[in-house]
Design a protein around this motif. Structure first.
Motif, mmCIF file in Angstrom:
data_model
loop_
_atom_site.group_PDB
_atom_site.id
_atom_site.type_symbol
_atom_site.label_atom_id
_atom_site.label_comp_id
_atom_site.label_asym_id
_atom_site.label_seq_id
_atom_site.Cartn_x
_atom_site.Cartn_y
_atom_site.Cartn_z
ATOM 1 N N ALA A 78 0.797 -1.231 0.000
ATOM 2 C CA ALA A 78 0.000 0.000 0.000
ATOM 3 C C ALA A 78 0.828 1.278 0.000
ATOM 4 O O ALA A 78 0.257 2.368 -0.067
ATOM 5 C CB ALA A 78 -0.941 0.005 1.205
ATOM 6 N N GLY A 79 2.155 1.169 0.075
ATOM 7 C CA GLY A 79 2.989 2.360 0.167
ATOM 8 C C GLY A 79 3.874 2.546 -1.042
ATOM 9 O O GLY A 79 4.213 1.590 -1.742
ATOM 10 N N THR A 80 4.265 3.772 -1.296
ATOM 11 C CA THR A 80 5.245 4.046 -2.345
ATOM 12 C C THR A 80 6.635 3.680 -1.824
ATOM 13 O O THR A 80 6.848 3.573 -0.606
ATOM 14 C CB THR A 80 5.233 5.524 -2.734
ATOM 15 O OG1 THR A 80 5.690 6.297 -1.603
ATOM 16 C CG2 THR A 80 3.831 5.973 -3.127
ATOM 17 N N PRO A 81 7.610 3.489 -2.716
ATOM 18 C CA PRO A 81 8.977 3.213 -2.238
ATOM 19 C C PRO A 81 9.483 4.265 -1.263
ATOM 20 O O PRO A 81 10.138 3.946 -0.269
ATOM 21 C CB PRO A 81 9.796 3.177 -3.532
ATOM 22 C CG PRO A 81 8.829 2.680 -4.556
ATOM 23 C CD PRO A 81 7.513 3.309 -4.186
ATOM 24 N N GLY A 82 9.165 5.537 -1.512
ATOM 25 C CA GLY A 82 9.612 6.588 -0.591
ATOM 26 C C GLY A 82 8.960 6.465 0.772
ATOM 27 O O GLY A 82 9.622 6.632 1.811
ATOM 28 N N GLU A 83 7.659 6.186 0.806
ATOM 29 C CA GLU A 83 6.960 6.012 2.080
ATOM 30 C C GLU A 83 7.491 4.809 2.842
ATOM 31 O O GLU A 83 7.622 4.839 4.072
ATOM 32 C CB GLU A 83 5.466 5.874 1.826
ATOM 33 C CG GLU A 83 4.804 7.142 1.333
ATOM 34 C CD GLU A 83 3.385 6.912 0.838
ATOM 35 O OE1 GLU A 83 2.621 7.889 0.767
ATOM 36 O OE2 GLU A 83 3.044 5.747 0.509
ATOM 37 N N ILE A 84 7.793 3.745 2.109
ATOM 38 C CA ILE A 84 8.332 2.539 2.750
ATOM 39 C C ILE A 84 9.677 2.847 3.401
ATOM 40 O O ILE A 84 9.931 2.456 4.545
ATOM 41 C CB ILE A 84 8.454 1.414 1.703
ATOM 42 C CG1 ILE A 84 7.061 0.899 1.312
ATOM 43 C CG2 ILE A 84 9.326 0.269 2.221
ATOM 44 C CD1 ILE A 84 7.052 -0.001 0.102
ATOM 45 N N GLU A 85 10.552 3.546 2.682
ATOM 46 C CA GLU A 85 11.865 3.883 3.236
ATOM 47 C C GLU A 85 11.723 4.756 4.480
ATOM 48 O O GLU A 85 12.427 4.550 5.473
ATOM 49 C CB GLU A 85 12.691 4.606 2.170
ATOM 50 C CG GLU A 85 14.200 4.585 2.410
ATOM 51 C CD GLU A 85 14.654 5.634 3.410
ATOM 52 O OE1 GLU A 85 15.712 5.453 4.032
ATOM 53 O OE2 GLU A 85 13.933 6.654 3.565
ATOM 54 N N GLU A 86 10.800 5.703 4.453
ATOM 55 C CA GLU A 86 10.581 6.562 5.617
ATOM 56 C C GLU A 86 10.089 5.755 6.812
ATOM 57 O O GLU A 86 10.518 5.985 7.953
ATOM 58 C CB GLU A 86 9.559 7.651 5.263
ATOM 59 C CG GLU A 86 10.073 8.699 4.295
ATOM 60 C CD GLU A 86 8.989 9.670 3.888
ATOM 61 O OE1 GLU A 86 7.890 9.617 4.487
ATOM 62 O OE2 GLU A 86 9.224 10.494 2.982
ATOM 63 N N GLY A 87 9.181 4.799 6.564
ATOM 64 C CA GLY A 87 8.663 3.985 7.664
ATOM 65 C C GLY A 87 9.735 3.123 8.300
ATOM 66 O O GLY A 87 9.808 3.011 9.536
ATOM 67 N N ILE A 88 10.589 2.505 7.487
ATOM 68 C CA ILE A 88 11.665 1.679 8.036
ATOM 69 C C ILE A 88 12.665 2.552 8.791
ATOM 70 O O ILE A 88 13.219 2.150 9.825
ATOM 71 C CB ILE A 88 12.366 0.885 6.922
ATOM 72 C CG1 ILE A 88 11.365 -0.007 6.184
ATOM 73 C CG2 ILE A 88 13.497 0.040 7.498
ATOM 74 C CD1 ILE A 88 10.689 -1.035 7.048
ATOM 75 N N ALA A 89 12.902 3.767 8.295
ATOM 76 C CA ALA A 89 13.799 4.684 9.002
ATOM 77 C C ALA A 89 13.252 5.022 10.384
ATOM 78 O O ALA A 89 14.017 5.142 11.357
ATOM 79 C CB ALA A 89 14.002 5.955 8.182
ATOM 80 N N VAL A 90 11.934 5.163 10.509
ATOM 81 C CA VAL A 90 11.328 5.413 11.820
ATOM 82 C C VAL A 90 11.592 4.232 12.750
ATOM 83 O O VAL A 90 11.963 4.422 13.928
ATOM 84 C CB VAL A 90 9.809 5.653 11.669
ATOM 85 C CG1 VAL A 90 9.116 5.613 13.039
ATOM 86 C CG2 VAL A 90 9.547 6.988 11.000
ATOM 87 N N LEU A 91 11.434 3.011 12.255
ATOM 88 C CA LEU A 91 11.705 1.838 13.091
ATOM 89 C C LEU A 91 13.162 1.832 13.556
ATOM 90 O O LEU A 91 13.449 1.545 14.727
ATOM 91 C CB LEU A 91 11.409 0.560 12.308
ATOM 92 C CG LEU A 91 9.946 0.266 11.992
ATOM 93 C CD1 LEU A 91 9.840 -0.956 11.067
ATOM 94 C CD2 LEU A 91 9.156 0.012 13.276
ATOM 95 N N GLY A 92 14.075 2.120 12.636
ATOM 96 C CA GLY A 92 15.482 2.150 13.015
ATOM 97 C C GLY A 92 15.766 3.203 14.075
ATOM 98 O O GLY A 92 16.525 2.945 15.023
ATOM 99 N N ARG A 93 15.168 4.381 13.942
ATOM 100 C CA ARG A 93 15.386 5.436 14.926
ATOM 101 C C ARG A 93 14.825 5.043 16.293
ATOM 102 O O ARG A 93 15.457 5.271 17.330
ATOM 103 C CB ARG A 93 14.724 6.730 14.448
ATOM 104 C CG ARG A 93 15.063 7.925 15.340
ATOM 105 C CD ARG A 93 14.440 9.206 14.867
ATOM 106 N NE ARG A 93 13.011 9.260 15.128
ATOM 107 C CZ ARG A 93 12.063 9.224 14.196
ATOM 108 N NH1 ARG A 93 12.393 9.115 12.914
ATOM 109 N NH2 ARG A 93 10.789 9.291 14.522
ATOM 110 N N LEU A 94 13.645 4.426 16.313
ATOM 111 C CA LEU A 94 13.043 4.005 17.579
ATOM 112 C C LEU A 94 13.924 2.975 18.285
ATOM 113 O O LEU A 94 14.087 3.015 19.515
ATOM 114 C CB LEU A 94 11.656 3.415 17.330
ATOM 115 C CG LEU A 94 10.579 4.411 16.895
ATOM 116 C CD1 LEU A 94 9.305 3.667 16.500
ATOM 117 C CD2 LEU A 94 10.291 5.412 18.012
#
Length: 222
Positions: free
Chosen positions: A196-212
């Motif tokens: 359901a996400g664009t490649p850019g949205e996916i990268e942003e979401g994984i970056a949030v997980l990494g930061r958390l």
């Protein structure tokens, strides 16, 4: 689901032998259309049609709201299945079925599937690359098919996977903790959908997980 594991050749032969001796296999060809790096695994139905009840749906290919699926049953079960269906809900709406039949006969469904495979492969690749960049300790499972990846963290997490999922949701990123899908001991992990996400949205979401995870500190001792 969610591991993406397919029965190996020896297990498939054992299952077919069991069915040939009088058993009935119910084969849900889950996500069969969404394969990217290898051909689909042949359905058991094609090998032993009178011992396999084969079913599927268009929920992942078109839309879950269509509520349209199918069952290919051995001849001896068909009348009972038709009766049970009629008694349970009086049947599905005819118009969506006619539309689906037209899409299949016209070739439009196959063209749509080729387009979706291209899009989903691009999204899967974006998610895999983002995991490597932002979650370097995670192992990726089930990348060959489907619309999601399963991650495990062999070295542990600084919190439970449910706590990580809750923190991610608070930041607008929705993931499933692997513990929701497990009954036996397992490494902590996550189930991540990418359809359901664009490649850019996916990268942003994984970056949030990494930061958390970085903010939470080192993994908990086992």
């Amino acid at each position: 689901f969610p591991t993406g594991v397919v029965l190996g050749g020896a297990r498939r032969r054992e299952l077919l032998q069991w069915a040939a001796d009088g058993g009935l296999v119910i084969e849900d060809d889950y996500d069969a259309e969404h394969r990217y790096d290898r051909p689909p695994v042949p359905a058991l139905r094609g090998v032993l049609p009178e011992q396999v009840l084969y079913l599927g749906s268009v929920s992942k290919l078109l839309a879950p709201a269509l509520r349209t699926g199918w069952v290919l049953a051995p001849a001896r079960y068909r009348d009972a299945l038709v009766d049970a269906k009629r008694l349970s809900d009086l049947g599905n709406a005819a118009l969506p079925q006619l539309v689906l039949a037209h899409l299949m006969e016209s070739g439009a469904l196959e063209r749509h599937l080729r387009l979706q495979r291209t899009r989903h492969r691009r999204r899967r690749d974006a998610m895999t690359a983002a995991v490597a960049a932002h979650l370097p300790g995670a192992a990726v499972h089930g990348a060959a098919a489907g619309l999601h990846l399963m991650l495990t963290f062999p070295d542990g997490l600084p919190c439970t996977d449910t706590e990580l999922a809750a923190a991610a949701l608070a930041h607008g990123v929705k993931v499933h903790p692997l513990s929701w899908h497990a009954r036996l001991p397992h490494p902590p992990g996550l189930v991540l959908g990418y359809a359901a996400g664009t490649p850019g949205e996916i990268e942003e979401g994984i970056a949030v997980l990494g930061r958390l995870l970085r903010e939470a500190g080192p993994p908990l001792p086992g």
